[in-house]
Each structure stands twice: as C-alpha cells, then as structure tokens.
Design a protein around this motif. Structure first.
Motif, mmCIF file in Angstrom:
data_model
loop_
_atom_site.group_PDB
_atom_site.id
_atom_site.type_symbol
_atom_site.label_atom_id
_atom_site.label_comp_id
_atom_site.label_asym_id
_atom_site.label_seq_id
_atom_site.Cartn_x
_atom_site.Cartn_y
_atom_site.Cartn_z
ATOM 1 N N HIS A 119 57.756 25.768 7.017
ATOM 2 C CA HIS A 119 57.916 27.155 7.457
ATOM 3 C C HIS A 119 56.767 27.561 8.368
ATOM 4 N N LEU A 120 57.100 28.228 9.428
ATOM 5 C CA LEU A 120 56.117 28.903 10.264
ATOM 6 C C LEU A 120 56.311 30.391 10.050
ATOM 7 N N SER A 121 55.253 31.066 9.609
ATOM 8 C CA SER A 121 55.366 32.495 9.304
ATOM 9 C C SER A 121 54.269 33.272 10.012
ATOM 10 N N GLY A 122 54.509 34.535 10.179
ATOM 11 C CA GLY A 122 53.514 35.414 10.803
ATOM 12 C C GLY A 122 53.712 36.843 10.352
ATOM 13 N N SER A 123 52.644 37.614 10.380
ATOM 14 C CA SER A 123 52.743 39.014 9.982
ATOM 15 C C SER A 123 51.675 39.824 10.698
ATOM 16 N N ALA A 124 51.954 41.114 10.833
ATOM 17 C CA ALA A 124 50.989 42.061 11.394
ATOM 18 C C ALA A 124 51.177 43.369 10.642
ATOM 19 N N SER A 125 50.059 43.952 10.178
ATOM 20 C CA SER A 125 50.162 45.191 9.414
ATOM 21 C C SER A 125 49.059 46.155 9.839
ATOM 22 N N ARG A 126 49.332 47.434 9.643
ATOM 23 C CA ARG A 126 48.361 48.491 9.972
ATOM 24 C C ARG A 126 48.487 49.540 8.885
ATOM 25 N N SER A 127 47.374 49.886 8.247
ATOM 26 C CA SER A 127 47.404 50.851 7.140
ATOM 27 C C SER A 127 46.187 51.773 7.224
ATOM 28 N N LYS A 128 46.268 52.875 6.491
ATOM 29 C CA LYS A 128 45.181 53.853 6.481
ATOM 30 C C LYS A 128 44.841 54.193 5.040
ATOM 31 N N GLU A 129 43.586 54.152 4.712
ATOM 32 C CA GLU A 129 43.115 54.465 3.365
ATOM 33 C C GLU A 129 41.737 55.115 3.464
ATOM 34 N N SER A 130 41.599 56.303 2.853
ATOM 35 C CA SER A 130 40.316 57.058 2.889
ATOM 36 C C SER A 130 39.851 57.265 4.326
ATOM 37 N N GLU A 131 40.773 57.702 5.145
ATOM 38 C CA GLU A 131 40.484 58.001 6.542
ATOM 39 C C GLU A 131 40.050 56.767 7.335
ATOM 40 N N VAL A 132 40.276 55.606 6.759
ATOM 41 C CA VAL A 132 39.918 54.366 7.467
ATOM 42 C C VAL A 132 41.206 53.603 7.759
ATOM 43 N N ILE A 133 41.341 53.169 8.997
ATOM 44 C CA ILE A 133 42.519 52.412 9.427
ATOM 45 C C ILE A 133 42.221 50.921 9.340
ATOM 46 N N PHE A 134 43.092 50.219 8.662
ATOM 47 C CA PHE A 134 42.948 48.765 8.511
ATOM 48 C C PHE A 134 44.072 48.063 9.287
ATOM 49 N N GLU A 135 43.689 46.961 9.919
ATOM 50 C CA GLU A 135 44.670 46.104 10.586
ATOM 51 C C GLU A 135 44.511 44.681 10.061
ATOM 52 N N GLU A 136 45.612 43.999 9.935
ATOM 53 C CA GLU A 136 45.548 42.616 9.459
ATOM 54 C C GLU A 136 46.627 41.803 10.179
ATOM 55 N N TYR A 137 46.221 40.649 10.664
ATOM 56 C CA TYR A 137 47.122 39.743 11.375
ATOM 57 C C TYR A 137 47.029 38.367 10.726
ATOM 58 N N ALA A 138 48.163 37.695 10.617
ATOM 59 C CA ALA A 138 48.162 36.372 9.980
ATOM 60 C C ALA A 138 49.260 35.490 10.590
ATOM 61 N N VAL A 139 48.934 34.206 10.730
ATOM 62 C CA VAL A 139 49.881 33.174 11.167
ATOM 63 C C VAL A 139 49.647 31.968 10.272
ATOM 64 N N ALA A 140 50.734 31.334 9.785
ATOM 65 C CA ALA A 140 50.547 30.189 8.896
ATOM 66 C C ALA A 140 51.727 29.230 9.031
ATOM 67 N N PHE A 141 51.416 27.954 8.773
ATOM 68 C CA PHE A 141 52.435 26.919 8.704
ATOM 69 C C PHE A 141 52.391 26.332 7.300
ATOM 70 N N ASN A 142 53.505 26.388 6.601
ATOM 71 C CA ASN A 142 53.572 25.932 5.222
ATOM 72 C C ASN A 142 54.452 24.689 5.126
ATOM 73 N N LEU A 143 54.037 23.768 4.294
ATOM 74 C CA LEU A 143 54.799 22.541 4.093
ATOM 75 C C LEU A 143 54.829 22.222 2.610
ATOM 76 N N SER A 144 56.038 21.854 2.106
ATOM 77 C CA SER A 144 56.178 21.459 0.714
ATOM 78 C C SER A 144 57.109 20.257 0.650
ATOM 79 N N TRP A 145 56.709 19.249 -0.144
ATOM 80 C CA TRP A 145 57.457 17.991 -0.187
ATOM 81 C C TRP A 145 57.593 17.535 -1.629
ATOM 82 N N GLU A 146 58.854 17.546 -2.111
ATOM 83 C CA GLU A 146 59.107 16.964 -3.423
ATOM 84 C C GLU A 146 59.294 15.460 -3.228
ATOM 85 N N LEU A 147 58.439 14.690 -3.865
ATOM 86 C CA LEU A 147 58.458 13.246 -3.677
ATOM 87 C C LEU A 147 59.632 12.611 -4.431
#
Length: 505
Positions: A119-147
């Motif tokens: 899986h190739l996944s990605g996300s982007a988020s923007r939030s506000k808490e206590s008058e502070v704005i937070f941004e978070e960005y992520a990209v990941a490649f996941n691999l799982s193999w049942e032998l």
C-alpha cells in the motif's frame, strides 16, 4: 528516557531484526514445506478391447481422426458448416470465456504467493487547538507478506492450475458436442429431404393408380369403391408432406442457432436437396484405453480430482501457525516542504504469527471434509470412466447394427417396388382386386420411408460413435484460452476494458 537510534537508510535496519524473522524470511523464500498428499493420477478399470473388436467395419489399429467428418463423409457442405460453427457458435464462445476466467483465477493464485499487501498511503491534516494551528503531512509505503511456510499458497496454485486445465477440457467437451450436433442436424436435414422425395414419388405412383381406377370405373369395369380407396390413400400420403416440411424447417432453425445466427433461410449454405452422407467401409476407433485421454469429460473430472487433492493440503495448513513479515517506510512532517528530509523519515519492520489454537475441532473437520470430497470425486471419476466405455460400446453397436438393418430394409424396399409394379399390371388386366394394389402401395410407401430413415440413422449413429470416442477437440490445435475467444468478442472486451489489451491480442 528511551534512546532512539537514527538510521539514514531504513532498510539497513534489517540487520537488527530478530533471528526468528530472518529465519522466516529465508524459509519463505525457499518455499517451506508442503502439507497434504501429492496427487497421483488414479487407476481406473478399462477393457483392453471392444466387444465388437472383430468387426470389419471398425479399425482399432488407428486412433480417431481429429477431422473425422472430412474422412467419414467427404461432404463439402458439412465441412463448411462445421468451419462456420467453430467461428460462430455462441455456446462454444461461452466455454472459451470460462477458460479465460479460469486462467485469471490461476494468475490471482500465483500472485497470492508474493507480498499480499503493498500500500502507498498519504495524508494531510490541519487542526486548531488553544489558538494554535497544527499541520501534519505524511506519506508511507506499507508491505505485508504472509509466508508460505506450509505450502498453502502453493497448493492453491495447484488447485487453480488444475481447474484451469479442467476448464480447457470442458471447452473440448463443448467442442466435441457442438460439432456432433451440427453434423447430426445436417444429416437429419438431408434425411428429411430424402423422405420428402419418397413421399412425392409415392404420391405420383398413387396418382397413377387412382387414374387407372378412375378409367376402369368410367368404363364400368369396377365399382366406385376402387376409386374412393385410391383417393383415400393418395390424400393420406399428401397429408404426410406438411408434417415433413415442418420437421425440415425446425431442423434448419436448430442448425441456424448452432451456427450462432437467428433462424432464417439457409438455402445459400445448404444448397438444394442433397444426398444423405454415406458412411465409409471402415472407421478408425482406436482402443478403449484411449478414452482416458481422448474423452474431454474424463479429462475434466481427473483435473478436478487433482484440484481437490491440493485442497486437502490447504486445509491441513490451517492447523499450523501463519507467519508474516512486513514493514513500512515513509515520512511525516509539520510542513509539506519538509517531507523526506532529515528527521521526517519514518520506518518500521515486523515479524508476526497467528495460530488458531482453540477452534473446537473445526479445522480438523475441514481436513476430513476436503478429503471426503476428494474421495467422492475419485468415485465419480471411476464411474465416468465406466460410463464412457458404455457410451462408446453403445454407439459402436448401434452403428454396426444400423448397417445390418439398412441392408435388410434395402432388400425389402426393392421387393416392395416390384410388388407395386406387378400388382398395378395385374389390376390393369383385371387379374386381382384393387385391395391388393392398395396394400402394395401402402407397404411400398412405408418401406421407402423406412429405407430413407435407415440411411440417415447409419450416418447419425456414426457421428455418435465419434462423439462417444471424444473425437474432434484436437482442432483447437493447442491454442491458448485467449485465442479460443472469437475475434469480435475479443474486440468488444478490449473496448469495454483497457486491461484486456495485453491479454486479448
């Protein structure tokens, strides 16, 4: 405070993975073990010779000719019809598509041996808490193999491969059946045409007898009874013609459907009235042992038996733990521009197992279930081998005995013609009553019709012999499943989905 290890190349951390995970990876790459029985084709009781082995009309030293219709009948119209059938029959096209489906199932089973999740996944988020704005960005490649530690996936490939081969054998079975249906329908058309000719000849003869009876009645030599009897017989014979014409048109309609066309006038293909195809002096039938590789239904069931054997191993693998390895690599950052830089790198590696311990006997019951299914298919296989031999023997005896019947009916028809000639001459000269003429005309009409039917029965029974022997499927000439699909159907599928373009070419 936990110390974090910084690694610039995440995959270099494989060197620090637990020994168990490395062992699992090595075992998985080498294939592990294979649970379950290794399939062996079963033995089946087969006779060494045919019951009518000594007949001069069958040749056991040669196998069935794949193009049996050309060798047996040498009928150009039949050859053209069968060539059109191979291109246009819809039942055959459907069977070809089932082979394509089975081929894709095999491809899926093969793919399941490799990492099941990528899986190739990605996300982007923007939030506000206590008058502070937070941004978070992520990209990941996941691999799982049942032998495939216990061979479960490999057994699934065995199953899919055997089912694919079974689907090809099913296609061969449809091919043999359709070719035989077209040939038999064509022979019945010619037989019905011959019966119509016989009926019309009988009408001419009965008209002549009626005219003689009328002349004698007008001359005062006989009563009106002779004339009325002649009219009764003549009109009864005329009434048989529409019934034969109905049968003829219904056969033509059936032939059109077999050719993949709507019912219509097939005169341009059939031509005028043709002769009933004649059987050769001798036909090649091979030996009973050939049925095991020649009959598509026997081959198809044997392949399904092989597929079920592999399912026993799949069920046994469920009794043991499933081992998996995998990991992820990616990047997380508070700003999009910082992705894939320095501290934004993330990764993880894992090894895991799952073992269904408390299943209340369900897994062992499934093993027994799969084995029982295998045994059932084995019994079915032995049964179908017996039925195939009986089918072939029945077809051979019907063909041989229909030859004997034809010889006797030909003699009877010749005698009935002579009887008509004699009775007509004697009645004309006043030597016998008209009842004798009526009897000979009635008998002759029946004998000539029976002769035409018998000539057709010989040819139909010969086709049934080739069908029972599984002859004709070799005309596909080892084509791939995609090649069996008619060209227009391939084009339709390519237009609907681009994913067929590399498969259907």
């Amino acid at each position: 405070m936990r110390r974090q290890q910084r690694v610039n190349n995440p995959w270099a951390a494989v060197g620090s993975m637990p020994a168990l995970t490395l062992c699992l990876l090595a075992a998985g790459s080498m294939g592990g073990c294979m649970l379950g029985p290794d399939y062996q084709p079963p033995a089946a009781p087969v006779e060494h010779e045919w019951i009518y082995q000594g007949s001069e009309r069958i040749n056991t030293s040669q196998a069935v000719d794949p193009l049996w219709w050309e060798d047996a009948f040498s009928d150009p119209v039949l050859n053209e019809l069968l060539a059109a059938t191979l291109e246009q029959n819809l039942t055959l096209g459907s069977a070809a598509l089932r082979t394509v489906q089975a081929q894709q199932q095999l491809a899926i089973a093969i793919g399941n041996q490799f990492p099941q999740q990528q899986h190739l996944s990605g996300s982007a988020s923007r939030s506000k808490e206590s008058e502070v704005i937070f941004e978070e960005y992520a990209v990941a490649f996941n691999l799982s193999w049942e032998l495939d530690m216990w061979g479960s996936f490999r057994r699934e490939v065995e199953t899919a491969s055997a089912l694919f081969e079974a689907s090809v054998a099913d296609y061969d079975g449809v091919l043999v059946s359709v070719l035989a249906q077209v040939a038999q329908t064509y022979i019945l058309i010619r037989t019905t045409q011959a019966r119509l000719q016989v009926a019309r000849r009988n009408i001419e003869l009965q008209q002549q007898s009626r005219d003689i009876a009328r002349a004698k009645f007008e001359a005062g030599e006989v009563s009106a009874l002779d004339l009325e009897q002649a009219e009764t017989l003549l009109n009864n014979t005329r009434a048989s013609v529409p019934d034969l014409e109905i049968t003829l048109q219904q056969l033509r309609n059936a032939l059109a459907v077999l050719l993949g066309m709507p019912p219509h006038d097939l005169g341009y293909m059939l031509g005028g009235v043709g002769d009933i195809p004649r059987a050769p002096a001798s036909i090649a039938v091979g030996m009973p042992q050939d049925l095991l590789r020649q009959r598509p239904d026997v081959r198809a069931l044997e392949r399904r038996l092989a597929a079920q054997s592999a399912q026993i191993g799949v069920a046994q693998a469920e009794l043991y733990p499933a081992f998996s390895i995998g990991g992820a690599i990616g990047s997380e950052a508070m700003q999009a521009g910082n992705l894939f830089e320095g501290e934004s790198e993330t990764w993880n590696l894992f090894g895991a197992f799952e073992w269904n311990l408390f299943n209340y006997g369900r897994l062992r019951s499934n093993v027994r279930l799969q084995d029982a299914r295998f045994q059932q298919l084995l019994e079915d296989y032995r049964q179908i081998v017996l039925e195939a031999q009986a089918d072939a023997e029945n077809a051979i005896v019907a063909y041989l005995k229909s030859h004997q019947q034809l010889l006797l009916l030909r003699r009877a028809a010749e005698a009935s013609q002579r009887a008509v000639e004699l009775s007509t001459a004697q009645y004309t000269n006043g030597l016998i009553p008209f009842n004798t003429v009526i009897s000979t005309l009635t008998a002759d009409a029946q004998q000539q019709d029976l002769l035409a039917q018998s000539r057709g029965a010989v040819a139909v029974n010969l086709v049934q012999v080739f069908r029972a022997l599984g002859g004709g499927w070799q005309v596909r000439d080892s084509q791939l499943p995609a090649d069996l699909v008619p060209g227009p159907v391939q084009e339709e599928m390519r237009e609907r989905s681009k994913y067929w373009r590399k498969v259907l070419q």
